[in-house]
Write a protein that holds these residues in place. Structure first.
Motif, PDB file in Angstrom:
ATOM      1  N   ASP A 167       3.739  53.127  19.853  1.00  0.00           N
ATOM      2  CA  ASP A 167       4.967  53.312  19.073  1.00  0.00           C
ATOM      3  C   ASP A 167       4.925  54.572  18.221  1.00  0.00           C
ATOM      4  O   ASP A 167       5.959  55.193  17.970  1.00  0.00           O
ATOM      5  CB  ASP A 167       5.188  52.101  18.169  1.00  0.00           C
ATOM      6  CG  ASP A 167       5.340  50.814  18.947  1.00  0.00           C
ATOM      7  OD1 ASP A 167       6.380  50.648  19.602  1.00  0.00           O
ATOM      8  OD2 ASP A 167       4.412  49.983  18.921  1.00  0.00           O
ATOM      9  N   ILE A 208       2.927  46.616  16.715  1.00  0.00           N
ATOM     10  CA  ILE A 208       3.349  48.008  16.572  1.00  0.00           C
ATOM     11  C   ILE A 208       2.080  48.843  16.662  1.00  0.00           C
ATOM     12  O   ILE A 208       1.120  48.622  15.925  1.00  0.00           O
ATOM     13  CB  ILE A 208       4.128  48.248  15.268  1.00  0.00           C
ATOM     14  CG1 ILE A 208       4.654  49.693  15.237  1.00  0.00           C
ATOM     15  CG2 ILE A 208       3.320  47.923  14.026  1.00  0.00           C
ATOM     16  CD1 ILE A 208       5.723  49.925  14.184  1.00  0.00           C
ATOM     17  N   LEU A 236       5.650  53.805  10.131  1.00  0.00           N
ATOM     18  CA  LEU A 236       5.656  52.450  10.679  1.00  0.00           C
ATOM     19  C   LEU A 236       6.704  51.567  10.013  1.00  0.00           C
ATOM     20  O   LEU A 236       7.196  50.605  10.623  1.00  0.00           O
ATOM     21  CB  LEU A 236       4.275  51.817  10.522  1.00  0.00           C
ATOM     22  CG  LEU A 236       3.143  52.436  11.346  1.00  0.00           C
ATOM     23  CD1 LEU A 236       1.795  51.852  10.946  1.00  0.00           C
ATOM     24  CD2 LEU A 236       3.382  52.243  12.837  1.00  0.00           C
TER      25      LEU A 236
END
Length: 437
Positions: free
Chosen positions: A304, A224, A367
């Motif tokens: 992301d 990520i 996140l």
């Protein structure tokens, strides 16, 4: 009430507009010039870009069929020097050198403008505002300053006051890409239009494949990725992002941080500090420095979460608008140039400026919450499409161009539209237009 200006040119040739650029390297100002030159109505305008040297901007203009001329100009010197503890003092010798350089630049540009005979001169960047404005004034050519940066408040506001004086004498009109710039130039604010930047939402969009870039950067499957795009310079705040990432890295073993950009107009001293800090924080395996890239849609598609960490100066920053158009969830420091772009709490997470701990908390929240990322992503994309398309930006700019052009042709003074888009009011984003005599 705003009344659109008649845009016909009675079957005549397109008006020749010359953009006088301050640099050939590609920063936000130069990208805005390139975008605008591409999207002006060709029936109304023929753009010509003037650069002080060869480089990325002239090359990009040539590839796109935009006429470009390169006039080498004397190199300017910094008007102050740094001593210990980051204190800066004025450098009179540099002022003298820059004054001579200004006269040389005015003479070269005026000679070319006299031969070219444009309908309008648009200057981009501090030095270009001054020498371009002087050259245009000397020849009686209408001039617009497109101001896209704050003026330094150092030395008790001396620079700002000098700039304001020049602004009262040289340009016919000023376009500012943020309300804070208009406030700095309060003495001439009746001749300033605030028009925020725009991006091509067909190029910057969701759905682009960024996997090849991930592989190029050695990012593992399942990573990520937090991304940052911008010049490597202290006020862009990359060191805060590194410190914040160091706080969350132990909790997010699959998280990686990617920096895209290089110093561009500065020395590489800050970049070296960032590399050293990365090593000292034990993040060498988790952080990538990708350098300057030409494939920005793919860059944004490869991350992301987008982090915007400028702590000052930035007004309607193109990197942030591009990330919004790409549909990225964003965390950003709370500065005025960011707040102008958003509806409160709708398009991104705001965090207190320059606070690495708060930035870490916001990053960890984003996140860890896929639903929040999806919500912010969709909202950012809608905002970019509805309020920051390049078509809307170009149309607003053209309204000012046309009005200044028409005023220059009339023996009577006509009002120039002061266009103010996306001004914050009661925490919301609105668009309004007004006429100033």
């Amino acid at each position: 009430m705003f009344e659109p200006i008649h845009q016909g040119n009675c079957g005549g040739e397109p008006r020749l507009v010359v953009f006088v650029e301050c640099a050939a390297a590609m920063g936000g100002v130069q990208f805005s010039t390139l975008y605008l030159a591409q999207h002006l109505d060709p029936a109304l305008w023929k753009p010509v870009v003037v650069c002080p040297e060869d480089g990325d901007l002239p090359d990009a203009c040539r590839r796109l069929g935009i006429e470009v001329h390169v006039f080498e100009q004397p190199k300017l010197r910094s008007t102050s020097f740094r001593i210990r503890n980051d204190v800066r003092l004025p450098d009179p010798t540099a002022w003298l050198w820059d004054g001579v350089a200004m006269l040389v630049a005015v003479r070269r540009l005026a000679r070319w403008l006299a031969q070219t005979n444009p309908d309008l001169v648009v200057t981009k960047g501090l030095f270009s505002h001054l020498y371009g404005g002087l050259a245009a004034r000397k020849l009686g050519i209408p001039c617009i300053w497109h101001v896209q940066d704050f003026i330094s408040e150092r030395f008790l506001g001396l620079y700002r006051r000098a700039f304001s004086l020049a602004a009262s004498l040289l340009p016919d009109h000023i376009i500012a890409d943020g309300a804070a710039i208009r406030r700095q130039l309060r003495a001439v604010e009746d001749r300033i239009s605030v028009i925020l930047n725009g991006v091509d939402t067909n190029i910057f969009r969701p759905g682009i494949d960024g996997m090849s870039l991930r592989k190029e950067l050695g990012l593992p499957d399942g990573a990520i990725v937090v991304g940052h795009v911008g010049r490597m310079t202290p006020w862009k705040g990359q060191h805060y992002l590194l410190e914040a990432f160091a706080r969350i890295a132990p909790e997010m073993p699959n998280a990686y941080l990617v920096f895209v950009g290089d110093p561009v107009f500065d020395t590489d001293s800050y970049q070296r500090k960032l590399l050293s800090l990365t090593a000292n924080l034990g993040l060498t395996e988790r952080v990538r420095f990708a350098g300057y890239r030409h494939d920005m849609p793919e860059v944004l598609a490869s991350v992301d979460v987008f982090a915007f960490t400028s702590v000052e100066k930035d007004t309607s920053p193109l990197t942030l608008l591009s990330a919004m158009a790409a549909g990225l969830p964003i965390v950003a420091f709370d500065i005025e140039g960011v707040r102008e772009l958003i509806d409160e709490g709708e398009q991104l997470l705001l965090t207190p400026r320059g606070e690495a701990d708060a930035l870490a908390e916001s990053l960890l929240r984003l996140l860890s919450d896929a639903q929040l990322r999806r919500r912010l992503s969709a909202s950012a994309r809608r905002q970019a499409e509805s309020k920051f398309s390049l078509e809307r930006h170009a149309t607003s700019i053209e309204e000012v161009f046309l009005s200044v052009d028409q005023q220059s042709r009339s023996p009577f003074r006509k009002p120039v539209p002061s266009v103010t888009d996306h001004t914050l009011a009661n925490g919301r984003t609105i668009a309004k237009h007004s006429l100033h005599s």
